[in-house]
Motif scaffolding. Structure first.
Motif, PDB file in Angstrom:
ATOM      1  N   LYS A  31       0.834  -1.207   0.000  1.00  0.00           N
ATOM      2  CA  LYS A  31       0.000   0.000   0.000  1.00  0.00           C
ATOM      3  C   LYS A  31       0.872   1.261   0.000  1.00  0.00           C
ATOM      4  CE  LYS A  31      -4.044  -2.149   0.740  1.00  0.00           C
ATOM      5  NZ  LYS A  31      -5.239  -2.047  -0.150  1.00  0.00           N
ATOM      6  N   THR A  32       0.382   2.304  -0.639  1.00  0.00           N
ATOM      7  CA  THR A  32       1.078   3.588  -0.613  1.00  0.00           C
ATOM      8  C   THR A  32       0.787   4.306   0.698  1.00  0.00           C
ATOM      9  OG1 THR A  32      -0.768   4.828  -1.565  1.00  0.00           O
ATOM     10  CG2 THR A  32       0.778   3.776  -3.114  1.00  0.00           C
ATOM     11  N   ALA A  33       1.545   5.364   0.965  1.00  0.00           N
ATOM     12  CA  ALA A  33       1.332   6.131   2.195  1.00  0.00           C
ATOM     13  C   ALA A  33      -0.088   6.672   2.261  1.00  0.00           C
ATOM     14  CB  ALA A  33       2.335   7.279   2.273  1.00  0.00           C
ATOM     15  N   ALA A  34      -0.583   7.195   1.148  1.00  0.00           N
ATOM     16  CA  ALA A  34      -1.946   7.743   1.114  1.00  0.00           C
ATOM     17  C   ALA A  34      -2.979   6.653   1.377  1.00  0.00           C
ATOM     18  CB  ALA A  34      -2.211   8.411  -0.231  1.00  0.00           C
ATOM     19  N   GLU A  35      -2.765   5.466   0.812  1.00  0.00           N
ATOM     20  CA  GLU A  35      -3.704   4.361   1.011  1.00  0.00           C
ATOM     21  C   GLU A  35      -3.682   3.875   2.464  1.00  0.00           C
ATOM     22  OE1 GLU A  35      -3.644   2.307  -3.446  1.00  0.00           O
ATOM     23  OE2 GLU A  35      -2.132   1.745  -1.949  1.00  0.00           O
ATOM     24  N   ILE A  36      -2.476   3.830   3.051  1.00  0.00           N
ATOM     25  CA  ILE A  36      -2.359   3.432   4.458  1.00  0.00           C
ATOM     26  C   ILE A  36      -3.088   4.425   5.353  1.00  0.00           C
ATOM     27  CG2 ILE A  36      -0.743   3.171   6.381  1.00  0.00           C
ATOM     28  CD1 ILE A  36       1.291   2.089   4.354  1.00  0.00           C
ATOM     29  N   ALA A  37      -2.869   5.713   5.105  1.00  0.00           N
ATOM     30  CA  ALA A  37      -3.515   6.745   5.914  1.00  0.00           C
ATOM     31  C   ALA A  37      -5.034   6.656   5.812  1.00  0.00           C
ATOM     32  CB  ALA A  37      -3.031   8.132   5.470  1.00  0.00           C
ATOM     33  N   GLU A  38      -5.531   6.387   4.624  1.00  0.00           N
ATOM     34  CA  GLU A  38      -6.985   6.272   4.419  1.00  0.00           C
ATOM     35  C   GLU A  38      -7.546   5.091   5.198  1.00  0.00           C
ATOM     36  OE1 GLU A  38     -10.241   5.847   0.756  1.00  0.00           O
ATOM     37  OE2 GLU A  38      -8.103   6.034   0.326  1.00  0.00           O
ATOM     38  N   GLU A  39      -6.831   3.955   5.162  1.00  0.00           N
ATOM     39  CA  GLU A  39      -7.298   2.775   5.894  1.00  0.00           C
ATOM     40  C   GLU A  39      -7.240   3.001   7.402  1.00  0.00           C
ATOM     41  OE1 GLU A  39      -7.238  -1.030   4.983  1.00  0.00           O
ATOM     42  OE2 GLU A  39      -6.651  -0.942   2.873  1.00  0.00           O
ATOM     43  N   LEU A  40      -6.241   3.736   7.861  1.00  0.00           N
ATOM     44  CA  LEU A  40      -6.116   4.000   9.289  1.00  0.00           C
ATOM     45  C   LEU A  40      -7.258   4.879   9.802  1.00  0.00           C
ATOM     46  CD1 LEU A  40      -2.275   4.617   9.715  1.00  0.00           C
ATOM     47  CD2 LEU A  40      -3.584   2.587  10.342  1.00  0.00           C
ATOM     48  N   GLU A  41      -7.738   5.787   8.963  1.00  0.00           N
ATOM     49  CA  GLU A  41      -8.849   6.648   9.364  1.00  0.00           C
ATOM     50  C   GLU A  41     -10.090   5.821   9.681  1.00  0.00           C
ATOM     51  OE1 GLU A  41      -8.992   9.865  10.016  1.00  0.00           O
ATOM     52  OE2 GLU A  41      -6.846  10.057   9.614  1.00  0.00           O
ATOM     53  N   THR A  42     -10.275   4.717   8.943  1.00  0.00           N
ATOM     54  CA  THR A  42     -11.391   3.812   9.205  1.00  0.00           C
ATOM     55  C   THR A  42     -11.082   2.897  10.378  1.00  0.00           C
ATOM     56  OG1 THR A  42     -12.034   3.830   6.873  1.00  0.00           O
ATOM     57  CG2 THR A  42     -12.847   2.000   8.215  1.00  0.00           C
ATOM     58  N   ALA A  43      -9.853   2.370  10.396  1.00  0.00           N
ATOM     59  CA  ALA A  43      -9.461   1.389  11.420  1.00  0.00           C
ATOM     60  C   ALA A  43      -9.511   1.968  12.829  1.00  0.00           C
ATOM     61  CB  ALA A  43      -8.061   0.864  11.122  1.00  0.00           C
ATOM     62  N   LYS A  44      -9.161   3.237  12.989  1.00  0.00           N
ATOM     63  CA  LYS A  44      -9.084   3.806  14.336  1.00  0.00           C
ATOM     64  C   LYS A  44     -10.449   3.911  15.014  1.00  0.00           C
ATOM     65  CE  LYS A  44      -8.976   8.711  12.899  1.00  0.00           C
ATOM     66  NZ  LYS A  44      -8.079   9.890  12.778  1.00  0.00           N
ATOM     67  N   LYS A  45     -11.501   3.829  14.223  1.00  0.00           N
ATOM     68  CA  LYS A  45     -12.847   3.833  14.812  1.00  0.00           C
ATOM     69  C   LYS A  45     -13.163   2.495  15.471  1.00  0.00           C
ATOM     70  CE  LYS A  45     -13.313   7.872  12.945  1.00  0.00           C
ATOM     71  NZ  LYS A  45     -13.080   9.081  13.781  1.00  0.00           N
ATOM     72  N   LYS A  46     -12.355   1.477  15.157  1.00  0.00           N
ATOM     73  CA  LYS A  46     -12.564   0.143  15.714  1.00  0.00           C
ATOM     74  C   LYS A  46     -11.477  -0.213  16.729  1.00  0.00           C
ATOM     75  CE  LYS A  46     -16.324  -1.588  13.835  1.00  0.00           C
ATOM     76  NZ  LYS A  46     -17.419  -2.133  14.681  1.00  0.00           N
ATOM     77  N   VAL A  47     -10.954   0.788  17.398  1.00  0.00           N
ATOM     78  CA  VAL A  47      -9.986   0.580  18.480  1.00  0.00           C
ATOM     79  C   VAL A  47     -10.575   1.182  19.741  1.00  0.00           C
ATOM     80  CG1 VAL A  47      -7.677   1.119  19.333  1.00  0.00           C
ATOM     81  CG2 VAL A  47      -8.012   0.621  16.913  1.00  0.00           C
ATOM     82  N   HIS A  48     -10.570   0.430  20.817  1.00  0.00           N
ATOM     83  CA  HIS A  48     -11.193   0.884  22.056  1.00  0.00           C
ATOM     84  C   HIS A  48     -10.224   0.688  23.212  1.00  0.00           C
ATOM     85  CE1 HIS A  48     -14.645   1.967  24.518  1.00  0.00           C
ATOM     86  NE2 HIS A  48     -14.305   1.003  25.353  1.00  0.00           N
ATOM     87  N   VAL A  49     -10.071   1.717  24.050  1.00  0.00           N
ATOM     88  CA  VAL A  49      -9.121   1.657  25.159  1.00  0.00           C
ATOM     89  C   VAL A  49      -9.789   2.117  26.454  1.00  0.00           C
ATOM     90  CG1 VAL A  49      -6.945   2.533  26.096  1.00  0.00           C
ATOM     91  CG2 VAL A  49      -7.143   2.082  23.650  1.00  0.00           C
ATOM     92  N   ILE A  50      -9.573   1.356  27.533  1.00  0.00           N
ATOM     93  CA  ILE A  50     -10.055   1.711  28.870  1.00  0.00           C
ATOM     94  C   ILE A  50      -8.852   1.727  29.797  1.00  0.00           C
ATOM     95  CG2 ILE A  50     -11.609   1.076  30.767  1.00  0.00           C
ATOM     96  CD1 ILE A  50     -13.214  -0.558  28.694  1.00  0.00           C
ATOM     97  N   ALA A  51      -8.748   2.736  30.643  1.00  0.00           N
ATOM     98  CA  ALA A  51      -7.571   2.881  31.502  1.00  0.00           C
ATOM     99  C   ALA A  51      -7.969   3.119  32.950  1.00  0.00           C
ATOM    100  CB  ALA A  51      -6.707   4.039  31.013  1.00  0.00           C
TER     101      ALA A  51
END
Length: 209
Positions: free
Chosen positions: A58-78
């Motif tokens: 994947k190119t940098a632009a493609e990686i960044a685009e996928e990360l924008e979607t992926a980060k919505k599916k990360v959950h953290v409790i501290a």
């Protein structure tokens, strides 16, 4: 050298790193900055995912685009053992920190909208750790239900505490979520100096770890 660069930074609502990176990247057309909207294990999950995407070509632009979607599916409790260090950093007032210490209040914090919000206040570490486990169970049964039922949710623990407490925390998570693998990271010094010792965390993601 003309190489494409993807910069994944701490949540912009917690740090000025994102803005600084954007200013620096403005001088180049091959640097893409991504606000992780997360911290610690949440950010690490996105970095690991980005490396896998890179290996897929994947190119940098493609990686960044996928990360924008992926980060919505990360959950953290501290969980913070003390508010003393947040007080020293000017993030909460002295009265709040003093009251929490006197009443043995341990705040359980949930990462949402790019910042840590107080999710629940418990008295004592035992109740606070249970509250974290219960909160993660709810997330798996609601937000991540489809992925959880398909066996595609991954857990990660984090700690700024001793090796003994960290091992006990990992054991508690494994007992609470039988059959699920649990990875663990030590919280970075950059974060630990703000939250203090004996901070614990649990995160989940739909991306393999």
């Amino acid at each position: 050298a003309g190489e494409q660069v993807v910069v994944i930074v701490l949540s912009a609502k917690l740090s000025g790193t994102y803005q600084s990176a954007m200013v620096a990247a403005a001088d180049y057309d091959n640097v893409t900055v991504v606000d992780s909207e997360s911290v610690a294990v949440g950010e690490r999950i996105l970095v690991d995912y980005a490396l896998r995407l890179k290996d897929q070509g994947k190119t940098a632009a493609e990686i960044a685009e996928e990360l924008e979607t992926a980060k919505k599916k990360v959950h953290v409790i501290a969980l913070l053992d003390t508010l003393e260090y947040l007080k020293k950093g000017g993030r909460i007032n002295t009265t709040t920190a003093l009251a929490a210490n006197l009443l043995n209040i341990k705040p359980v914090m949930k990462f949402g909208t790019g910042k840590l919000d107080v999710f629940q206040k418990c008295r004592g570490m035992k109740k606070s750790r249970k509250a974290m486990i219960d909160a993660m169970h709810r997330e798996l049964e609601t937000t991540f239900k489809k992925e959880y039922d398909a066996g595609k949710v991954y857990l990660m623990a984090a700690s700024s505490s001793t090796a003994e407490i960290t091992a006990d925390w990992i054991s508690q998570i494994r007992e609470s979520f039988p059959g699920m693998d649990v990875m663990c990271d030590d919280l970075s010094l950059g974060l630990s100096c703000h939250i203090g010792p004996d901070g614990l965390g649990i995160g989940c993601s739909c991306m393999p770890l």
